[in-house]
Design a protein around this motif. Structure first.
Motif, PDB file in Angstrom:
ATOM      1  N   LEU A 131       0.814  -1.205   0.000  1.00 25.92           N
ATOM      2  CA  LEU A 131       0.000   0.000   0.000  1.00 25.92           C
ATOM      3  C   LEU A 131       0.853   1.262   0.000  1.00 25.92           C
ATOM      4  N   GLY A 132       2.061   1.183   0.552  1.00 26.47           N
ATOM      5  CA  GLY A 132       2.960   2.336   0.554  1.00 26.47           C
ATOM      6  C   GLY A 132       3.369   2.768  -0.843  1.00 26.47           C
TER       7      GLY A 132
ATOM      8  N   THR B  99       4.102   6.322  -5.080  1.00 25.11           N
ATOM      9  CA  THR B  99       5.084   6.290  -6.162  1.00 25.11           C
ATOM     10  C   THR B  99       4.462   6.074  -7.540  1.00 25.11           C
ATOM     11  N   VAL B 100       3.174   5.785  -7.585  1.00 27.32           N
ATOM     12  CA  VAL B 100       2.536   5.517  -8.873  1.00 27.32           C
ATOM     13  C   VAL B 100       2.233   6.824  -9.593  1.00 27.32           C
TER      14      VAL B 100
ATOM     15  N   LYS C 295       0.199   9.782 -10.915  1.00 30.17           N
ATOM     16  CA  LYS C 295      -0.975  10.368 -10.255  1.00 30.17           C
ATOM     17  C   LYS C 295      -2.291  10.010 -10.943  1.00 30.17           C
ATOM     18  N   TRP C 296      -2.279   9.802 -12.255  1.00 28.88           N
ATOM     19  CA  TRP C 296      -3.522   9.459 -12.939  1.00 28.88           C
ATOM     20  C   TRP C 296      -4.047   8.105 -12.474  1.00 28.88           C
ATOM     21  N   ASN C 297      -3.173   7.236 -11.929  1.00 27.26           N
ATOM     22  CA  ASN C 297      -3.616   5.945 -11.408  1.00 27.26           C
ATOM     23  C   ASN C 297      -4.535   6.103 -10.203  1.00 27.26           C
ATOM     24  N   LEU C 298      -4.500   7.263  -9.571  1.00 28.08           N
ATOM     25  CA  LEU C 298      -5.287   7.484  -8.362  1.00 28.08           C
ATOM     26  C   LEU C 298      -6.684   8.028  -8.647  1.00 28.08           C
ATOM     27  N   LEU C 299      -7.001   8.266  -9.915  1.00 21.71           N
ATOM     28  CA  LEU C 299      -8.309   8.815 -10.275  1.00 21.71           C
ATOM     29  C   LEU C 299      -9.455   7.823 -10.079  1.00 21.71           C
ATOM     30  N   GLY C 300      -9.122   6.549  -9.936  1.00 26.14           N
ATOM     31  CA  GLY C 300     -10.169   5.536  -9.771  1.00 26.14           C
ATOM     32  C   GLY C 300     -11.091   5.824  -8.602  1.00 26.14           C
ATOM     33  N   GLY C 301     -10.523   6.292  -7.495  1.00 23.46           N
ATOM     34  CA  GLY C 301     -11.352   6.613  -6.332  1.00 23.46           C
ATOM     35  C   GLY C 301     -12.349   7.712  -6.632  1.00 23.46           C
ATOM     36  N   LEU C 302     -11.895   8.742  -7.301  1.00 30.16           N
ATOM     37  CA  LEU C 302     -12.781   9.848  -7.661  1.00 30.16           C
ATOM     38  C   LEU C 302     -13.843   9.385  -8.656  1.00 30.16           C
ATOM     39  N   LEU C 303     -13.435   8.624  -9.641  1.00 32.00           N
ATOM     40  CA  LEU C 303     -14.396   8.121 -10.628  1.00 32.00           C
ATOM     41  C   LEU C 303     -15.404   7.180  -9.982  1.00 32.00           C
TER      42      LEU C 303
END
Length: 143
Positions: free
Chosen positions: A60-61, A65-66, A68-76
């Motif tokens: 999870l840490g 490092t990924v 930032k676009w990989n984190l859009l899933g939560g918003l979507l």
């Protein structure tokens, strides 16, 4: 056999989505659509935390490092669920889920055709066109 189990798991996921939509819509009529969405995400986050705590094997840490676009899933996910809960309260579960599936298939075909978001390229073909047309017909039949 493994593919059959994966297909079955996807079908069960789709079934649970329709059940979630119906429950979220009913809850939304009592507490508000956005409040219902918030509640669903809170309970889902707590359940996922527990499952991850006992069964997670990832890192999870690495989230920091990924790209930032990989984190859009939560918003979507929030946009998706909020719009689904709202639409269920206005037009019902069946037509809402049918519209969701059409939207998912259309954008999936576009993503795969161009190989977007790390997806393998799968070219658009007649079979996929027929699938979209038939899904669109099903939308009007469910109305």
């Amino acid at each position: 056999m493994r593919k059959v189990l994966i297909y079955l798991a996807a079908i069960i996921a789709g079934m649970s989505l329709s059940i979630e939509a119906a429950i979220g819509g009913a809850l939304g009529e009592h507490v508000g659509e956005l409040e219902s969405t918030y509640y669903i995400f809170i309970i889902g986050a707590m359940a996922t935390f527990l499952v991850t705590l006992f069964f997670g094997k990832g890192n999870l840490g690495a989230i920091f490092t990924v790209p930032k676009w990989n984190l859009l899933g939560g918003l979507l996910g929030v946009v998706y669920l909020a719009l689904l809960v709202i639409s269920v309260t206005l037009i019902g579960v069946g037509i809402s889920i049918t519209a969701v599936i059409i939207g998912q298939i259309v954008i999936s075909i576009i993503i795969e055709h161009f190989g977007l978001l790390g997806s393998p390229k799968i070219k658009f073909n007649v079979n996929r066109l027929v699938a979209v047309v038939l899904l669109t017909v099903s939308f009007f039949l469910v109305l």
